[in-house]
Design an enzyme around this catalytic site. Structure first.
Site, PDB file in Angstrom:
ATOM      1  N   GLY A 422       0.827  -1.199   0.000  1.00  0.00           N
ATOM      2  CA  GLY A 422       0.000   0.000   0.000  1.00  0.00           C
ATOM      3  C   GLY A 422       0.865   1.253   0.000  1.00  0.00           C
ATOM      4  N   SER A 423       0.420   2.268   0.722  1.00  0.00           N
ATOM      5  CA  SER A 423       1.098   3.569   0.702  1.00  0.00           C
ATOM      6  C   SER A 423       2.496   3.539   1.309  1.00  0.00           C
ATOM      7  CB  SER A 423       0.239   4.599   1.443  1.00  0.00           C
ATOM      8  OG  SER A 423      -1.009   4.754   0.796  1.00  0.00           O
ATOM      9  N   ALA A 424       2.848   2.464   1.994  1.00  0.00           N
ATOM     10  CA  ALA A 424       4.201   2.369   2.550  1.00  0.00           C
ATOM     11  C   ALA A 424       5.256   2.377   1.450  1.00  0.00           C
ATOM     12  CB  ALA A 424       4.332   1.106   3.392  1.00  0.00           C
ATOM     13  N   LEU A 425       4.853   2.073   0.203  1.00  0.00           N
ATOM     14  CA  LEU A 425       5.798   2.075  -0.923  1.00  0.00           C
ATOM     15  C   LEU A 425       5.975   3.462  -1.539  1.00  0.00           C
ATOM     16  CD1 LEU A 425       7.485  -0.054  -2.584  1.00  0.00           C
ATOM     17  CD2 LEU A 425       5.654   0.065  -4.284  1.00  0.00           C
ATOM     18  N   LYS A 426       5.126   4.386  -1.201  1.00  0.00           N
ATOM     19  CA  LYS A 426       5.161   5.708  -1.855  1.00  0.00           C
ATOM     20  C   LYS A 426       6.503   6.427  -1.736  1.00  0.00           C
ATOM     21  CE  LYS A 426       0.154   6.446  -1.571  1.00  0.00           C
ATOM     22  NZ  LYS A 426      -0.955   7.109  -0.852  1.00  0.00           N
TER      23      LYS A 426
END
Length: 685
Positions: A422-426
């Site tokens: 999820g957004s942890a990869l942003k």
């Protein structure tokens, strides 16, 4: 072939056999006519286990004193008992004694090399040399009433310590439940049924132990091992263990004592990491029979116990000694010192490990904590878990069934797997975009509300985001507010080729260089190229087919503290600091991302603001990953992520923590993880 030719061939064969027999007879006669040669021949018979041949070389007086049966039994028991082989005899030069041969013996044994000088009385009898036998021919110190004993010296298995010297796996005690048959009550059947119920055994299994041939009424019969009572614990499991032992002691004849064993002081808190040992199987013993194992050995079955088996497993020693008839040791003939297993000191902080487990034990989660400056892994936790001690004392069928049928899968090691980030990869996508020049960090990609699609070619599919905000839709704000639409647009600007190439450069598709096997991360199924625009857009905010291992994610985040280089994680204190991938990201891009991640925590609108500490600067990123069967599925669950680190800390006290919790939908999403992480961070700092 005619009959005459056949006769000639038969005659020729007989002639060869007779000639060979004559040569052998001549050799034996020659041997028996030389004192030195008869001694060598006598000793050579030991290797061939020809004890009867040895007896035939004794003089008449010796044979009158000792029967052939007694001679063979005595020699066979000693030589084969010590594993004698490769026996070499060297006659000592300059013999001074008449009717005696002095020589040196060297032989291999189960206790290693044995060397000693000796002397044999040899004299002629009826024209041939014969040996006067006494027990000293075996070993000079051996008397006729002495015994030779082979004693094993058990080596200790190496201990596994945490960074502060606390034991994670080592020598301890368990509760050994035994039964003295002669002290049982008259109602034996009822007692056995009660005992079996408490121990989760069948009464027939206890009966079988009591019916062993060696059992006597006054002898203690071992029945089962249990964990020691932990009086300091109020857990349900420990309280039940205490109750069971209390009830057992009410049964006549039952005793509970201490027995030395491998123990795991942190139990469930380190089970997936440390693993456990059990008795060696027949197959394992066959493959390790030359490595110092026997049927009584234990062997690592999982975790670090299995990984470090060769180092932890010691080599048992052995002593071959002579004892007199009173049982006193007379002489040590041979000795191989034991070699204890190697002790291993980990970088794990057991307090942090325990706190993480206690915090998330009711969740399906995993946590990785490392020092981003040194690569030292300080915690690896997977919840729920099992107790390694249960395997050591003997896992009951009931408990094994419970573990395997538990829907929360306590045996499943979550930090070794790959998950949708999820957004942890942003932050990773942002660093790639800025570092490759594909993304202007100050550029405004435009607001699109809470849903967006590139154009009508996407059909009904739209990218959605949770937060609307004022100000430019730039990288900083997109990270603070965790804007999915911004990163979908950013991924399209970066392009599939550049994104996948840079992700591969950051370790996707690679084996993670770590002691434990970790599943490699992926940017698409089977690392196939990203060809679909929707998949590319979804990949930009950590969805699509992107799956990441938590330890790999932690290593990528370490680059934001190391000018773009990813630290190599390690578990042993002796390992030195090293990078897994140098310059995985552009250094200026990494520094920029770090500054933005600080605002994710410090800005009141930041998704990680709930973890802010008053005296410690933190940087981090949340992530909520949707897990669903299809794009249209609305009944799926969510994973909650929080990646947080201390950007201003030195190498000695820096910390980076990555936590993933399953099923956070309707429980606050990633905010659930943020709040729990704050409590842990406060205690750590």
């Amino acid at each position: 072939m005619n009959l005459i030719k056949k006769h000639k061939i038969v005659f020729l064969i007989l002639a060869v056999i007779l000639a060979m027999a004559a040569v052998l007879l001549a050799y034996k006669l020659a041997v028996l006519k030389s004192p030195e040669k008869i001694i060598k021949q006598y000793m050579a018979c030991i290797e061939e286990q020809d004890y009867e041949g040895m007896y035939e070389m004794l003089d008449q007086e010796s044979q009158d004193k000792v029967t052939k049966k007694a001679f063979i039994t005595r020699n066979q028991n000693i030589y084969e008992g010590i594993g004698a082989k490769n026996i070499e005899i060297t006659i000592i030069e300059g013999q001074e004694k008449k009717d005696a041969v002095q020589y040196k013996t060297v032989m291999d044994s189960s206790a290693g090399k044995i060397r000693f000088p000796n002397e044999a009385v040899v004299h002629k009898e009826q024209g041939r040399y014969r040996i006067t036998w006494n027990d000293g021919l075996i070993f000079p110190q051996l008397g006729s009433e002495d015994k030779v004993r082979v004693q094993a010296e058990k080596a200790d298995r190496g201990t596994i310590y945490d960074r502060s010297g606390n034991v994670l796996a080592g020598k301890g005690t368990v509760a050994a439940v035994g039964l003295i048959p002669g002290k049982m009550s008259k109602d034996k059947t009822a007692d056995l049924e009660k005992m079996a119920g408490l121990l989760d055994m069948a009464p027939a299994d206890i009966e079988k132990k009591l019916n062993a041939k060696w059992v006597k009424p006054d002898l203690l019969v071992p029945i089962k091992k249990l964990k020691k009572i932990n009086e300091a614990s109020s857990s349900t499991v420990d309280l039940e263990n205490a109750r069971i032992q209390e009830e057992l002691l009410k049964i006549p004849g039952v005793t509970i004592g201490d027995e030395e064993s491998r123990v795991y002081p942190l139990g469930e808190k380190t089970a997936h990491l440390i693993g456990y040992v059990q008795g060696i199987s027949a197959e394992e013993l066959e493959s390790r029979k030359d490595q110092g194992y026997d049927q009584y050995s234990v062997i690592g079955k999982s975790g670090l116990e299995r990984l470090y088996e060769k180092r932890l497993h010691g080599q048992d020693g052995e002593r071959i000694a002579i004892y007199n008839k009173n049982g006193s040791e007379k002489a040590v003939v041979g000795q191989r010192p034991k070699k204890d297993g190697e002790d291993i000191k980990l970088t794990i902080d057991s307090r942090l490990q325990a706190q993480l487990y206690d915090t998330y034990q009711a969740d399906k989660s995993c946590s990785v904590v490392l020092n981003p400056k040194s690569g030292e892994v300080m915690a690896l936790v997977s919840t729920p878990s099992y107790d390694s001690n249960d395997f050591v004392v003997g896992m009951s069928e009931k408990r094994w069934k419970q573990l395997n049928e538990d829907p929360n899968t306590p045996m499943y090691n979550r930090y070794k797997q790959i998950w949708s980030p999820g957004s942890a990869l942003k932050p990773v996508v942002g660093a790639i975009g800025v570092g490759t020049g594909k993304l202007d960090p100050n550029g405004d990609l435009g607001h699109s509300g809470k849903s967006w699609q590139k154009d009508s070619s996407w059909g009904g599919y739209k990218v959605t985001t949770l937060h609307e905000y004022s100000g430019p839709a730039n990288l900083e704000n997109a990270l603070i507010y965790s804007d999915n639409i911004y990163f979908a647009k950013a991924a399209l600007k970066i392009g599939a080729d550049t994104l996948t190439k840079q992700l591969a450069q950051a370790g996707f598709g690679q084996e993670i260089p770590f002691a434990l096997d970790m599943t490699p991360s992926q940017y698409s199924n089977d690392q196939k190229p990203i060809e679909d625009e929707i998949q590319l857009a979804d990949s930009g905010y950590g969805q699509g087919q992107v799956l990441v291992n938590p330890l790999h994610l932690a290593s990528m985040y370490s680059a934001f503290s190391n000018q773009g280089s990813m630290i190599k994680p390690h578990l042993e204190q002796k390992e030195e600091t090293a990078y897994w991938i140098e310059n995985a990201f552009d250094s200026k891009a990494a520094d920029l991302i770090q500054q933005d991640l600080e605002k994710v925590i410090s800005d009141p609108n930041g998704t990680g603001h709930g973890a802010q500490l008053s005296k410690i600067k933190l940087a981090g990123k949340t992530g909520t990953a949707e897990i669903k069967a299809s794009k249209e599925d609305t009944s799926g669950t969510e994973l909650g992520w929080f990646c947080v680190f201390s950007p201003d800390k030195t190498k000695d006290n820096s910390l980076l923590m990555v936590t993933m919790v399953e099923d956070v939908k309707d429980r606050g999403g990633s905010g659930y993880v943020v709040q729990k992480s704050k409590d842990i961070l406060e205690k750590f700092f």
